[in-house]
Design a protein around this motif. Sequence first.
Motif, PDB file in Angstrom:
ATOM      1  N   ILE A 166      -0.603 -11.255  -8.745  1.00 35.98           N
ATOM      2  CA  ILE A 166      -1.326 -11.295  -7.473  1.00 35.98           C
ATOM      3  C   ILE A 166      -1.929 -12.672  -7.238  1.00 35.98           C
ATOM      4  CG2 ILE A 166      -3.378 -10.428  -6.271  1.00 35.98           C
ATOM      5  CD1 ILE A 166      -2.800  -7.687  -7.483  1.00 35.98           C
ATOM      6  N   PHE A 167      -2.494 -13.243  -8.304  1.00 37.96           N
ATOM      7  CA  PHE A 167      -3.103 -14.568  -8.198  1.00 37.96           C
ATOM      8  C   PHE A 167      -2.061 -15.617  -7.795  1.00 37.96           C
ATOM      9  CE2 PHE A 167      -4.181 -18.627 -10.296  1.00 37.96           C
ATOM     10  CZ  PHE A 167      -5.358 -18.912  -9.608  1.00 37.96           C
ATOM     11  N   LEU A 168      -0.887 -15.545  -8.414  1.00 34.88           N
ATOM     12  CA  LEU A 168       0.171 -16.507  -8.085  1.00 34.88           C
ATOM     13  C   LEU A 168       0.652 -16.333  -6.644  1.00 34.88           C
ATOM     14  CD1 LEU A 168       2.276 -16.401 -11.384  1.00 34.88           C
ATOM     15  CD2 LEU A 168       0.672 -18.178 -10.640  1.00 34.88           C
ATOM     16  N   ARG A 218      -2.604  -2.914  -5.223  1.00 30.09           N
ATOM     17  CA  ARG A 218      -2.979  -4.226  -4.669  1.00 30.09           C
ATOM     18  C   ARG A 218      -1.808  -5.202  -4.746  1.00 30.09           C
ATOM     19  NH1 ARG A 218      -5.498  -4.069  -0.941  1.00 30.09           N
ATOM     20  NH2 ARG A 218      -4.683  -1.949  -1.045  1.00 30.09           N
ATOM     21  N   TYR A 219      -1.024  -5.100  -5.795  1.00 30.78           N
ATOM     22  CA  TYR A 219       0.144  -5.982  -5.919  1.00 30.78           C
ATOM     23  C   TYR A 219       1.133  -5.721  -4.784  1.00 30.78           C
ATOM     24  CZ  TYR A 219       4.593  -7.820  -7.537  1.00 30.78           C
ATOM     25  OH  TYR A 219       5.794  -8.474  -7.600  1.00 30.78           O
ATOM     26  N   LEU A 220       1.405  -4.445  -4.521  1.00 27.24           N
ATOM     27  CA  LEU A 220       2.321  -4.107  -3.437  1.00 27.24           C
ATOM     28  C   LEU A 220       1.780  -4.577  -2.095  1.00 27.24           C
ATOM     29  CD1 LEU A 220       3.296  -0.462  -4.507  1.00 27.24           C
ATOM     30  CD2 LEU A 220       4.656  -2.548  -4.786  1.00 27.24           C
ATOM     31  N   ALA A 221       0.460  -4.460  -1.916  1.00 29.49           N
ATOM     32  CA  ALA A 221      -0.155  -4.855  -0.645  1.00 29.49           C
ATOM     33  C   ALA A 221      -0.107  -6.361  -0.438  1.00 29.49           C
ATOM     34  CB  ALA A 221      -1.600  -4.359  -0.596  1.00 29.49           C
ATOM     35  N   ARG A 240       5.516   2.044   1.605  1.00 34.08           N
ATOM     36  CA  ARG A 240       5.806   2.243   0.185  1.00 34.08           C
ATOM     37  C   ARG A 240       4.695   3.003  -0.529  1.00 34.08           C
ATOM     38  NH1 ARG A 240       7.547  -3.559  -2.121  1.00 34.08           N
ATOM     39  NH2 ARG A 240       8.151  -2.262  -3.913  1.00 34.08           N
ATOM     40  N   PHE A 241       3.444   2.719  -0.188  1.00 31.56           N
ATOM     41  CA  PHE A 241       2.330   3.388  -0.872  1.00 31.56           C
ATOM     42  C   PHE A 241       1.671   4.345   0.120  1.00 31.56           C
ATOM     43  CE2 PHE A 241      -1.669   3.989  -3.087  1.00 31.56           C
ATOM     44  CZ  PHE A 241      -1.272   4.000  -4.412  1.00 31.56           C
ATOM     45  N   THR A 242       2.150   5.559   0.128  1.00 34.02           N
ATOM     46  CA  THR A 242       1.699   6.572   1.081  1.00 34.02           C
ATOM     47  C   THR A 242       0.611   7.457   0.470  1.00 34.02           C
ATOM     48  OG1 THR A 242       3.413   8.105   0.338  1.00 34.02           O
ATOM     49  CG2 THR A 242       3.982   6.590   2.143  1.00 34.02           C
ATOM     50  N   VAL A 243       0.105   8.372   1.298  1.00 30.56           N
ATOM     51  CA  VAL A 243      -0.915   9.308   0.820  1.00 30.56           C
ATOM     52  C   VAL A 243      -0.372  10.180  -0.305  1.00 30.56           C
ATOM     53  CG1 VAL A 243      -2.350  11.277   1.470  1.00 30.56           C
ATOM     54  CG2 VAL A 243      -2.150   9.330   3.018  1.00 30.56           C
ATOM     55  N   SER A 244       0.881  10.598  -0.208  1.00 32.66           N
ATOM     56  CA  SER A 244       1.468  11.434  -1.258  1.00 32.66           C
ATOM     57  C   SER A 244       1.593  10.668  -2.572  1.00 32.66           C
ATOM     58  CB  SER A 244       2.835  11.948  -0.816  1.00 32.66           C
ATOM     59  OG  SER A 244       3.716  10.875  -0.548  1.00 32.66           O
ATOM     60  N   VAL A 245       1.948   9.395  -2.496  1.00 32.70           N
ATOM     61  CA  VAL A 245       2.023   8.567  -3.704  1.00 32.70           C
ATOM     62  C   VAL A 245       0.635   8.403  -4.315  1.00 32.70           C
ATOM     63  CG1 VAL A 245       2.580   6.284  -4.611  1.00 32.70           C
ATOM     64  CG2 VAL A 245       4.083   7.350  -2.926  1.00 32.70           C
ATOM     65  N   SER A 246      -0.359   8.138  -3.466  1.00 37.41           N
ATOM     66  CA  SER A 246      -1.737   8.018  -3.944  1.00 37.41           C
ATOM     67  C   SER A 246      -2.198   9.314  -4.604  1.00 37.41           C
ATOM     68  CB  SER A 246      -2.663   7.658  -2.781  1.00 37.41           C
ATOM     69  OG  SER A 246      -4.008   7.630  -3.196  1.00 37.41           O
ATOM     70  N   GLY A 247      -1.872  10.460  -3.985  1.00 40.80           N
ATOM     71  CA  GLY A 247      -2.248  11.750  -4.557  1.00 40.80           C
ATOM     72  C   GLY A 247      -1.602  11.992  -5.912  1.00 40.80           C
ATOM     73  N   ALA A 248      -0.342  11.568  -6.060  1.00 40.29           N
ATOM     74  CA  ALA A 248       0.340  11.721  -7.348  1.00 40.29           C
ATOM     75  C   ALA A 248      -0.333  10.869  -8.422  1.00 40.29           C
ATOM     76  CB  ALA A 248       1.810  11.329  -7.202  1.00 40.29           C
ATOM     77  N   CYS A 249      -0.750   9.662  -8.062  1.00 38.85           N
ATOM     78  CA  CYS A 249      -1.448   8.786  -9.015  1.00 38.85           C
ATOM     79  C   CYS A 249      -2.781   9.390  -9.439  1.00 38.85           C
ATOM     80  CB  CYS A 249      -1.678   7.415  -8.383  1.00 38.85           C
ATOM     81  SG  CYS A 249      -0.170   6.468  -8.066  1.00 38.85           S
ATOM     82  N   LEU A 293       3.300  -6.051   5.142  1.00 38.96           N
ATOM     83  CA  LEU A 293       3.859  -5.323   6.276  1.00 38.96           C
ATOM     84  C   LEU A 293       4.668  -4.104   5.838  1.00 38.96           C
ATOM     85  CD1 LEU A 293       4.929  -8.234   8.647  1.00 38.96           C
ATOM     86  CD2 LEU A 293       2.776  -6.962   8.560  1.00 38.96           C
ATOM     87  N   ILE A 294       5.310  -4.184   4.695  1.00 40.76           N
ATOM     88  CA  ILE A 294       6.098  -3.055   4.181  1.00 40.76           C
ATOM     89  C   ILE A 294       5.229  -2.107   3.356  1.00 40.76           C
ATOM     90  CG2 ILE A 294       8.133  -2.448   2.784  1.00 40.76           C
ATOM     91  CD1 ILE A 294       8.767  -3.862   5.361  1.00 40.76           C
ATOM     92  N   TYR A 295       4.105  -2.605   2.856  1.00 41.83           N
ATOM     93  CA  TYR A 295       3.244  -1.834   1.947  1.00 41.83           C
ATOM     94  C   TYR A 295       2.884  -0.438   2.467  1.00 41.83           C
ATOM     95  CZ  TYR A 295      -1.344  -0.361   0.234  1.00 41.83           C
ATOM     96  OH  TYR A 295      -2.408   0.380  -0.210  1.00 41.83           O
ATOM     97  N   PRO A 296       2.488  -0.272   3.754  1.00 39.19           N
ATOM     98  CA  PRO A 296       2.105   1.084   4.209  1.00 39.19           C
ATOM     99  C   PRO A 296       3.218   2.113   4.077  1.00 39.19           C
ATOM    100  CG  PRO A 296       1.365  -0.580   5.770  1.00 39.19           C
ATOM    101  CD  PRO A 296       2.279  -1.280   4.804  1.00 39.19           C
TER     102      PRO A 296
END
Length: 343
Positions: free
Chosen positions: A220-222, A130-133, A143-152, A138-141
């Motif tokens: 994120i709040f800031l 959520r912080y990256l998003a 940086r946080f890809t399906v492969s990164v999500s799968g690794a997490c 616009l850059i988030y998609p």
Amino acid sequence: MRSDLSLPAAVQLCYENVNGSCIKTSYAPGPRLLLYALFGLGAALAVCGNLLVMTSILHFKQLHSPANFLIASLACADFLVGLSVMPFSMVRSVESCWYFGDSFCRFHSCFEGSFCYASIFHLCFISVDRYLAVADPLIYPVRFTVSVSGACIAFSWLLSITYSFSLLYTGANEVGLEDLVSALTCVGGCQVAVNQNWVLINFLLFLIPTLVMISVYSKIFLIARQQARRIESMSNQTTVSSDSYKDRVAKRERKAAKTLGIAVVAFLISWLPYFIDSIIDAFLGFITPTYVYEILVWVAYYNSAMNPLIYAFFYPWFRKAIRLIVSGRILQGDSASINLFPE
């Protein structure tokens, strides 16, 4: 490990005519039925609610995103709590006896720890997502890809399961507590003693992701405040379309961050008392009364039923998905392509 100091006048045993049987604490029929209803409702909500979350995300193509796959995996952990932990704990809590055998007692304790840590690791990764998003939507998609999500997801599950099963099956948790375990062990009990060293490690595995989440959501709040002020200060109505699109995306990501932030707060409120009590018990000789321990455990369990309710309250797409699933429309051939997002 728990033991009651005062025994009822008419002592009942978990297993009559069995030497070394645990003492059974009986409830009156009314409270007994009420407890079964309360605990059973929690298990049903955890199973059905999280099953709806997983079905929604995995079925509808519009929801196939790295962030939603993390949410689906989190829902899987909560679903397994409702399916493999809560029903057996319900019988233990109400009957004050364990009727499912020593082997499954250890499995049950391993499941409980594995799914708890899997949840907090998932929530930690979700907060970073959520912080990256929100920081740069616009850059988030990229940086946080399906492969990164799968690794997490893989990291969360492997670490949680490996740690919980290794700790309990090697007996490392009982080192130094052998006399206490021997004195309080009885037939029909399912209690796990954890020594001071491992209690501290357990707490750190809870505390470190918690501090990461608090730090990330504070940022994120800031960022959200800065973005809101920037949008409000824009008096020129001829804003270029790219900026307008960026603002819309940022607004959507902030709403998602807010919703998942509420889920994080609910998790911490549910589990923090349990972990604090575990430290107190380990250093003060397991002094927590049985009924207090059961209350803390069930407050923590009920967290598994809360996330689907949070999603249903804040996410219109989830409410629409529920209607499609319950009505059976997902059985139609083109249902996976249905638009879930309001225009």
